[in-house]
Design a protein around this motif. Structure first.
Motif, PDB file in Angstrom:
ATOM      1  N   ARG A   1       4.012  -4.778   0.070  1.00 41.60           N
ATOM      2  CA  ARG A   1       2.566  -4.775  -0.161  1.00 41.60           C
ATOM      3  C   ARG A   1       2.232  -3.984  -1.421  1.00 41.60           C
ATOM      4  O   ARG A   1       1.312  -4.332  -2.158  1.00 41.60           O
ATOM      5  CB  ARG A   1       1.822  -4.210   1.044  1.00 41.60           C
ATOM      6  CG  ARG A   1       0.319  -4.451   0.890  1.00 41.60           C
ATOM      7  CD  ARG A   1      -0.452  -4.102   2.115  1.00 41.60           C
ATOM      8  NE  ARG A   1      -0.794  -2.700   2.031  1.00 41.60           N
ATOM      9  CZ  ARG A   1      -0.839  -1.864   3.058  1.00 41.60           C
ATOM     10  NH1 ARG A   1      -0.551  -2.287   4.254  1.00 41.60           N
ATOM     11  NH2 ARG A   1      -1.160  -0.620   2.898  1.00 41.60           N
ATOM     12  N   GLU A   2       2.983  -2.936  -1.685  1.00 41.98           N
ATOM     13  CA  GLU A   2       2.748  -2.130  -2.882  1.00 41.98           C
ATOM     14  C   GLU A   2       2.942  -2.975  -4.147  1.00 41.98           C
ATOM     15  O   GLU A   2       2.143  -2.873  -5.085  1.00 41.98           O
ATOM     16  CB  GLU A   2       3.687  -0.910  -2.904  1.00 41.98           C
ATOM     17  CG  GLU A   2       3.409   0.103  -1.810  1.00 41.98           C
ATOM     18  CD  GLU A   2       3.913  -0.307  -0.421  1.00 41.98           C
ATOM     19  OE1 GLU A   2       3.407   0.230   0.571  1.00 41.98           O
ATOM     20  OE2 GLU A   2       4.800  -1.182  -0.335  1.00 41.98           O
ATOM     21  N   GLN A   3       3.981  -3.788  -4.149  1.00 43.24           N
ATOM     22  CA  GLN A   3       4.237  -4.665  -5.296  1.00 43.24           C
ATOM     23  C   GLN A   3       3.089  -5.656  -5.464  1.00 43.24           C
ATOM     24  O   GLN A   3       2.598  -5.867  -6.580  1.00 43.24           O
ATOM     25  CB  GLN A   3       5.553  -5.414  -5.098  1.00 43.24           C
ATOM     26  CG  GLN A   3       5.864  -6.386  -6.224  1.00 43.24           C
ATOM     27  CD  GLN A   3       6.993  -7.345  -5.880  1.00 43.24           C
ATOM     28  OE1 GLN A   3       7.333  -7.539  -4.714  1.00 43.24           O
ATOM     29  NE2 GLN A   3       7.577  -7.951  -6.904  1.00 43.24           N
ATOM     30  N   LEU A   4       2.647  -6.267  -4.370  1.00 40.96           N
ATOM     31  CA  LEU A   4       1.559  -7.237  -4.422  1.00 40.96           C
ATOM     32  C   LEU A   4       0.262  -6.574  -4.885  1.00 40.96           C
ATOM     33  O   LEU A   4      -0.446  -7.101  -5.735  1.00 40.96           O
ATOM     34  CB  LEU A   4       1.372  -7.895  -3.051  1.00 40.96           C
ATOM     35  CG  LEU A   4       0.327  -8.991  -2.955  1.00 40.96           C
ATOM     36  CD1 LEU A   4       0.621 -10.141  -3.921  1.00 40.96           C
ATOM     37  CD2 LEU A   4       0.245  -9.519  -1.519  1.00 40.96           C
ATOM     38  N   ASP A   5      -0.040  -5.391  -4.352  1.00 38.28           N
ATOM     39  CA  ASP A   5      -1.253  -4.667  -4.754  1.00 38.28           C
ATOM     40  C   ASP A   5      -1.225  -4.331  -6.240  1.00 38.28           C
ATOM     41  O   ASP A   5      -2.230  -4.480  -6.945  1.00 38.28           O
ATOM     42  CB  ASP A   5      -1.412  -3.383  -3.946  1.00 38.28           C
ATOM     43  CG  ASP A   5      -1.801  -3.636  -2.495  1.00 38.28           C
ATOM     44  OD1 ASP A   5      -2.165  -4.783  -2.154  1.00 38.28           O
ATOM     45  OD2 ASP A   5      -1.729  -2.673  -1.703  1.00 38.28           O
ATOM     46  N   GLU A   6      -0.075  -3.891  -6.725  1.00 39.01           N
ATOM     47  CA  GLU A   6       0.032  -3.531  -8.145  1.00 39.01           C
ATOM     48  C   GLU A   6      -0.091  -4.762  -9.034  1.00 39.01           C
ATOM     49  O   GLU A   6      -0.706  -4.705 -10.109  1.00 39.01           O
ATOM     50  CB  GLU A   6       1.347  -2.797  -8.410  1.00 39.01           C
ATOM     51  CG  GLU A   6       1.444  -2.209  -9.797  1.00 39.01           C
ATOM     52  CD  GLU A   6       0.351  -1.201 -10.125  1.00 39.01           C
ATOM     53  OE1 GLU A   6      -0.021  -1.124 -11.311  1.00 39.01           O
ATOM     54  OE2 GLU A   6      -0.146  -0.492  -9.230  1.00 39.01           O
ATOM     55  N   LEU A   7       0.453  -5.885  -8.590  1.00 42.79           N
ATOM     56  CA  LEU A   7       0.308  -7.133  -9.344  1.00 42.79           C
ATOM     57  C   LEU A   7      -1.161  -7.533  -9.430  1.00 42.79           C
ATOM     58  O   LEU A   7      -1.655  -7.882 -10.498  1.00 42.79           O
ATOM     59  CB  LEU A   7       1.140  -8.247  -8.702  1.00 42.79           C
ATOM     60  CG  LEU A   7       0.990  -9.646  -9.303  1.00 42.79           C
ATOM     61  CD1 LEU A   7       1.243  -9.663 -10.803  1.00 42.79           C
ATOM     62  CD2 LEU A   7       1.917 -10.619  -8.589  1.00 42.79           C
ATOM     63  N   TYR A   8      -1.879  -7.463  -8.298  1.00 41.00           N
ATOM     64  CA  TYR A   8      -3.308  -7.773  -8.304  1.00 41.00           C
ATOM     65  C   TYR A   8      -4.065  -6.839  -9.250  1.00 41.00           C
ATOM     66  O   TYR A   8      -4.917  -7.283 -10.028  1.00 41.00           O
ATOM     67  CB  TYR A   8      -3.901  -7.647  -6.890  1.00 41.00           C
ATOM     68  CG  TYR A   8      -3.946  -8.950  -6.139  1.00 41.00           C
ATOM     69  CD1 TYR A   8      -5.051  -9.792  -6.228  1.00 41.00           C
ATOM     70  CD2 TYR A   8      -2.894  -9.351  -5.328  1.00 41.00           C
ATOM     71  CE1 TYR A   8      -5.091 -10.986  -5.535  1.00 41.00           C
ATOM     72  CE2 TYR A   8      -2.924 -10.543  -4.631  1.00 41.00           C
ATOM     73  CZ  TYR A   8      -4.032 -11.355  -4.736  1.00 41.00           C
ATOM     74  OH  TYR A   8      -4.079 -12.547  -4.056  1.00 41.00           O
TER      75      TYR A   8
END
Length: 90
Positions: free
Chosen positions: A70-77
């Protein structure tokens, strides 16, 4: 508010589609693809779906990214949302 991993609706790792919209200008698609490549080194730019607006002023892109947390996805967003060529990220 943080959601515990066991309550997340997304199971990681997974392929996750992201819709990105911005003005249809030279370099826009490549800029979005370059951001995605920072987060998913195996992202195939040829899988990017492009959908121009009715009058052709905007371009909607759908990129499917392999995310591992989720951290990776949040940072991508966050990275996409703050890019100067991007108007909306869904």
């Amino acid at each position: 508010m943080d959601i515990p991993a066991e309550e997340s609706l997304i199971k990681y790792p997974c392929d996750f589609p992201i819709k990105v919209m911005g003005k249809s200008v030279p370099g826009y698609r490549e800029a979005v693809q370059n951001v995605v490549l920072q987060f998913d080194k195996n992202f195939d730019i040829n899988t990017t779906e492009c959908r121009p607006s009715k009058n052709g002023n905007y371009l909607g892109l759908t990129v499917t990214v392999h995310v591992t947390s989720r951290e990776q996805l949040d940072e991508l967003y966050r990275t996409l949302s703050t890019h100067p060529m991007v108007s909306v990220v869904l």
